[in-house]
Design an enzyme around this catalytic site. Sequence first.
Site, PDB file in Angstrom:
ATOM      1  NE  ARG A  28     -19.191   4.523  39.224  1.00 19.78           N
ATOM      2  CZ  ARG A  28     -18.116   4.275  38.449  1.00 19.78           C
ATOM      3  NH1 ARG A  28     -18.218   3.439  37.416  1.00 19.78           N
ATOM      4  NH2 ARG A  28     -16.943   4.843  38.698  1.00 19.78           N
ATOM      5  N   GLY A  95     -10.977  -3.064  34.700  1.00 21.17           N
ATOM      6  CA  GLY A  95     -10.359  -2.213  35.713  1.00 21.17           C
ATOM      7  C   GLY A  95     -11.392  -1.675  36.687  1.00 21.17           C
ATOM      8  CB  SER A 168      -8.340   7.637  39.142  1.00 21.03           C
ATOM      9  OG  SER A 168      -9.032   6.415  39.219  1.00 21.03           O
ATOM     10  CD  GLN A 170     -11.245   2.362  36.955  1.00 16.43           C
ATOM     11  OE1 GLN A 170     -10.093   2.010  37.221  1.00 16.43           O
ATOM     12  NE2 GLN A 170     -11.846   2.024  35.834  1.00 16.43           N
ATOM     13  CG  ASP A 316     -12.458   5.839  29.117  1.00 16.72           C
ATOM     14  OD1 ASP A 316     -11.265   5.787  29.473  1.00 16.72           O
ATOM     15  OD2 ASP A 316     -13.405   5.516  29.861  1.00 16.72           O
ATOM     16  CE  LYS A 343      -7.516   5.532  31.561  1.00 18.62           C
ATOM     17  NZ  LYS A 343      -8.325   5.607  32.771  1.00 18.62           N
TER      18      LYS A 343
HETATM   19  O1  SPQ Z   1     -12.849  -0.497  33.493  1.00 16.25           O
HETATM   20  P1  SPQ Z   1     -11.671  -0.022  32.717  1.00 16.25           P
HETATM   21  O2  SPQ Z   1     -10.994  -1.168  32.049  1.00 16.25           O
HETATM   22  O3  SPQ Z   1     -10.711   0.803  33.532  1.00 16.25           O
HETATM   23  O4  SPQ Z   1     -12.272   0.929  31.558  1.00 16.25           O
HETATM   24  C1  SPQ Z   1     -11.938   2.188  30.973  1.00 16.25           C
HETATM   25  C2  SPQ Z   1     -12.435   2.100  29.468  1.00 16.25           C
HETATM   26  O5  SPQ Z   1     -11.774   2.563  28.546  1.00 16.25           O
HETATM   27  O6  SPQ Z   1     -13.545   1.612  29.316  1.00 16.25           O
HETATM   28  C3  SPQ Z   1     -10.475   2.568  31.047  1.00 16.25           C
HETATM   29  F1  SPQ Z   1      -9.672   1.776  30.514  1.00 16.25           F
HETATM   30  O7  SPQ Z   1     -12.731   3.241  31.539  1.00 16.25           O
HETATM   31  C4  SPQ Z   1     -12.574   3.741  32.876  1.00 16.25           C
HETATM   32  C5  SPQ Z   1     -12.176   5.207  32.800  1.00 16.25           C
HETATM   33  O8  SPQ Z   1     -10.985   5.401  32.086  1.00 16.25           O
HETATM   34  C6  SPQ Z   1     -13.892   3.598  33.577  1.00 16.25           C
HETATM   35  C7  SPQ Z   1     -14.017   4.438  34.793  1.00 16.25           C
HETATM   36  C8  SPQ Z   1     -15.118   4.196  35.741  1.00 16.25           C
HETATM   37  O9  SPQ Z   1     -16.132   3.556  35.384  1.00 16.25           O
HETATM   38  O10 SPQ Z   1     -15.008   4.661  36.899  1.00 16.25           O
HETATM   39  C9  SPQ Z   1     -13.159   5.497  35.050  1.00 16.25           C
HETATM   40  C10 SPQ Z   1     -11.997   5.820  34.202  1.00 16.25           C
HETATM   41  O11 SPQ Z   1     -10.836   5.281  34.779  1.00 16.25           O
HETATM   42  P2  SPQ Z   1      -9.991   6.052  35.915  1.00 16.25           P
HETATM   43  O12 SPQ Z   1      -8.755   5.232  36.079  1.00 16.25           O
HETATM   44  O13 SPQ Z   1      -9.704   7.394  35.338  1.00 16.25           O
HETATM   45  O14 SPQ Z   1     -10.779   6.111  37.128  1.00 16.25           O
END
Ligand code: SPQ
Length: 429
Positions: A28, A95, A168, A170, A316, A343
Amino acid sequence: MSNVILEYTSPKLEGEVVVPGDKSISHRSIIFGSISHGLTKVSNFLDGEDCLRTIDAFRDMGVQIEKRGNTVLVDGKGLEGLKKPEKELDFGNSGTTTRLMLGLLSGLPFETTIFGDASLSKRPMDRVVNPLREMGAVIEGKQEGNYVPITIKGGALKGITYRLPVKSAQVKSAILLAGLLAEGETVVYEDTETRNHTEVMLQAFGADIKQYEDGIMISNKGKLTACDVEVPGDISSAAFFLVAGAIVPGSTVTLRNVGLNESRTGILDVFKQMGAAITISNERITGGEKIGDLTVKHTTLKGTTIEGDVIPRLIDEIPILALLATQAEGKTVIKDAEELKVKETDRIQAVCDNLQALGANITPTEDGMVIEGPTKLAGGTISSYMDHRIAMMGVIAALVTEKPVEMDEKDSINISYPTFFKDLEAVLK
Ligand code: SPQ
């Protein structure tokens, strides 16, 4: 990819670890530094592969970003200063980069194609694409835009009111980023709080954003201005040492400068529920985020139930908490965690297959797992599934197995914790 044999005879952890910067906040800081006006200095930036993808993406859009070790200088020229990238954007395994950039690219006046590695290509994007289309975004891709590669034809957006159907951060962040470029107000409601780093940083950079009890409003009226960011240590990385300290007899380990934002500290609640010997000290606020030092000692643990609103606050950490539960007395039930299936890999299956292979009594369920402990883990052969968190869980498991653990690779750990083995070696006595 080469196999690694993990063998630690009579280990014990003693000393201190300064875990690297938070992955979510590092991503971010680059995004908001790039879309604001002025020079943003980011300190303690995480040098992990995922965050480097976010830097590359903005460099490809014409932003000057200088990296001096863990300090990053971002020369932001505002949203209007971003240029169409000359090539397709490769988001690798990340992601977070993909979902947040989908939100931003939807409102920028050019066309971009994004893609990623095999794991990213299997992760659902419709959760982000659907609300963005409601805002007017034009998005095309594999299986109606549910999977990368995806092409975003950026253009005019309008604000929406949206209640998150998945817990989520994200998805929430993607809509808020699109909201920065949309006509009118965008309001996002969430039933369960997910990590709030986007909202905290948007506020610090001067966005027109308001926080309600269960929702957030954003508009295009704010003027984003550069703001220095001091990235706290990543509690999701600290988690591996917290669990190691709790389960390896004779251990005492302190983790310095760990981010303690309440939307991320579910692991600390679970530690307390399980009777772990953990203390928090030196609590303070930097850049709107709470940080502190955590000290954990080995002790007897008891099983617990992990469910409901705490799940997004520790999502996580579930792989490493499952290992912790194998060493606790009695039954641990983890539920409401079906998000684990989408994930970097299906983390319910990966955790259960690996811990079963090492001799644990663990059973997968539709939305989590059930673990009976304590079990003396035997050792054996496991796979990282090319997932950094599964790989690090495998390494920590090897600290308590009777025989060595063989794992198919360890390089995936560079996604979020490139100095993991160095930090581990430093506290192993
Ligand atoms: O970036 P990525 O691959 O999705 O990373 C993970 C991780 O384990 O590092 C999930 F696989 O973390 C996400 C977390 O699970 C990071 C994140 C964020 O920075 O906003 C939010 C979470 O995901 P989500 O899908 O719940 O929004």
